[in-house]
Design an enzyme around this catalytic site. Structure first.
Site, mmCIF file in Angstrom:
data_model
loop_
_atom_site.group_PDB
_atom_site.id
_atom_site.type_symbol
_atom_site.label_atom_id
_atom_site.label_comp_id
_atom_site.label_asym_id
_atom_site.label_seq_id
_atom_site.Cartn_x
_atom_site.Cartn_y
_atom_site.Cartn_z
ATOM 1 N N ASP A 174 0.861 -1.141 -0.031
ATOM 2 C CA ASP A 174 0.056 -0.053 0.192
ATOM 3 C C ASP A 174 0.917 1.290 0.195
ATOM 4 O OD1 ASP A 174 -2.384 1.394 0.100
ATOM 5 O OD2 ASP A 174 -3.156 0.445 1.840
ATOM 6 N N ASP A 225 -10.240 3.535 -3.096
ATOM 7 C CA ASP A 225 -10.777 2.744 -2.592
ATOM 8 C C ASP A 225 -12.288 2.486 -3.021
ATOM 9 O OD1 ASP A 225 -8.832 2.013 -1.160
ATOM 10 O OD2 ASP A 225 -9.525 2.322 0.937
HETATM 11 C C1 GLA Z 1 -5.877 1.516 1.710
HETATM 12 C C2 GLA Z 1 -6.238 0.493 0.504
HETATM 13 C C3 GLA Z 1 -7.298 -0.526 0.825
HETATM 14 C C4 GLA Z 1 -6.902 -1.198 2.280
HETATM 15 C C5 GLA Z 1 -6.498 -0.049 3.250
HETATM 16 C C6 GLA Z 1 -6.076 -0.780 4.495
HETATM 17 O O1 GLA Z 1 -7.070 2.182 1.904
HETATM 18 O O2 GLA Z 1 -6.399 1.232 -0.597
HETATM 19 O O3 GLA Z 1 -7.643 -1.284 -0.012
HETATM 20 O O4 GLA Z 1 -5.748 -2.085 1.989
HETATM 21 O O5 GLA Z 1 -5.667 0.911 2.857
HETATM 22 O O6 GLA Z 1 -5.820 0.223 5.631
#
Ligand code: GLA
Length: 412
Positions: free
Chosen positions: A158, A213
């Site tokens: 990430d 997301d």
């Molecule tokens: C980010 C990623 C998500 C998830 C969260 C976890 O927002 O894009 O897919 O992995 O972190 O904290």
């Protein structure tokens, strides 16, 4: 003498590729060939966030096998953020949370492997993960050895808490670290498209997120006031990036995020979401609670004909051919001259389809495929009904409910 040796060393480094300035050109690069079709599996985040533990993982693995999900192709179980303790140990090693995983991560991974499935973990290029657990920055090679020793098969990496770091370098470093540790691990990049990962990700990773997301709604933007960021409905993500389909393909996929099928949208919307992820050749990573999965959700996720569209060996991302009054037509070239075609109703009212193939030739300028229905007649198969539906000699007619899809396979 020392000076001569140094000059010799520097010139040999230049020959071996250092002059390019790309760390990943040193002869390492990603593990090739691990994702020749879009990866399929399950990830904990969309439903459980950091509320994960070994019971959940074991039950999910059991259900993946017993329901036929595994047979349909879903084989990666990925633990997202929240699997670690809040601190590294005295030697700087990551520590799986001993309360969530009392039997230890290794034994959990062995369990998942014993079911014939593969296992993935999550970390972050920054100092901390998005949920505040230890990030990998400065520990890349140590963490890669940790994952290799555990025997994981997939790493999602990430992009939180990365102020001041260069994304291509940070991801290349971790890619090199994984390669050096020696255990083949799919490397899933998650920088949300912030630095146009599709331009530089191919030698580094096997798939990459192209958006922020996902959120379980058809076409909304969900604003998170506390952090000043948004998550996105499925149609928003499907259309967020223009002109990136040419960057996706076998072993280097545009990743439209873990799915929200079964997480609260209507059945029509779930069908549309799944059809789009198949048309877009996105990784198919389920994000629902398998223990509460309805038979409708299971039927959508395991639709073999749709999965075959997603997993087609050409690995070409589909595109929107036309849109008229909210009725969209998406197409995807498939192997053996086949095409997938999806009618998508974006509106709140039902639509009547009356589609004249002969007036709607397909031209895929990025990949050089064409279908001219005046020259070639195709047999039609309705993939949601698993039924023959005539040929392209006659107009295709059907009723299409709001937010629903019809997906066809055209066979020459
Ligand atoms: C980010 C990623 C998500 C998830 C969260 C976890 O927002 O894009 O897919 O992995 O972190 O904290």
């Amino acid at each position: 003498m020392k000076k001569i040796l140094l000059t010799l060393l520097l010139s040999s480094m230049t020959i071996s590729g250092f002059s390019q300035g790309n760390v990943y050109k040193q002869g390492s690069g990603k593990f090739e060939g691990l994702a020749m079709t879009p990866p399929m599996g399950w990830n904990s985040w969309n439903t459980f966030e950091t509320n994960i533990d070994e019971k959940l993982v074991k039950e999910t693995a059991d259900i993946m096998v017993s329901t036929g999900m595994a047979a349909a192709g879903y084989n990666y179980i990925v633990l997202d953020d929240g699997w670690m303790a809040k601190e590294r140990d005295a030697n700087g090693n990551l520590v799986p949370d001993p309360i969530k995983f009392p039997s230890g991560m290794k034994s959990l991974i062995d369990y998942v492997h014993s079911k014939g499935l593969k296992f993935g973990l999550y970390n972050c290029a920054g100092t901390k993960t998005c949920a505040g657990y230890p990030g990998t920055r400065g520990y890349e090679y140590q963490d890669a050895r940790f994952y290799a020793n555990l025997g994981i098969d997939f790493l999602k990496y990430d992009w939180c808490n990365t102020a001041g770091i260069n994304a291509p370098e940070a991801y290349a470093t971790m890619s090199n670290a994984l390669k050096t540790a020696g255990k083949p691990i799919i490397f899933s990049l998650c920088e949300w498209g912030d630095t146009q990962v599709w331009n530089w990700g191919k030698p580094i990773g096997n798939l990459w997120r192209i958006s922020g997301d996902i959120y379980p709604c058809f076409d909304c933007e969900f604003y998170h006031k506390e952090g000043n960021w948004s998550s996105w409905g499925v149609m928003k993500i499907a259309e967020m990036r223009k002109d990136i389909r040419k960057f996706s393909g076998p072993d280097h996929w545009n990743d439209f995020d873990m799915m929200e099928v079964g997480n609260g949208m209507t059945i029509a919307e779930d069908r549309a979401h799944f059809a789009m992820w198949c048309m877009l050749a996105s990784p198919l990573i389920a994000g629902n609670d398998f223990r509460k999965m309805s038979k409708e959700t299971l039927a959508i996720l395991t639709n073999k004909e749709l999965i075959a569209v997603n997993q087609d060996k050409l690995g070409i991302q589909g595109f929107k051919l036309s849109a008229e009054d909210g009725l969209e037509v998406w197409v995807k070239p498939l192997s053996d001259g086949n095409w997938a075609i999806t009618f998508l109703n974006r509106t709140d009212a039902p639509k009547k389809i009356n589609y004249d193939w002969k007036k709607n030739p397909i031209k895929d300028a990025d990949f050089g495929f064409e279908a001219d229905f005046n020259k070639t007649t195709f047999k039609i198969k309705n993939l949601w009904k698993n039924k023959e539906a005539g040929t392209t000699k006659k107009n295709f007619t059907a009723d299409l409910a709001s937010h629903d899809v019809i997906t066809l396979r055209l066979i020459p």
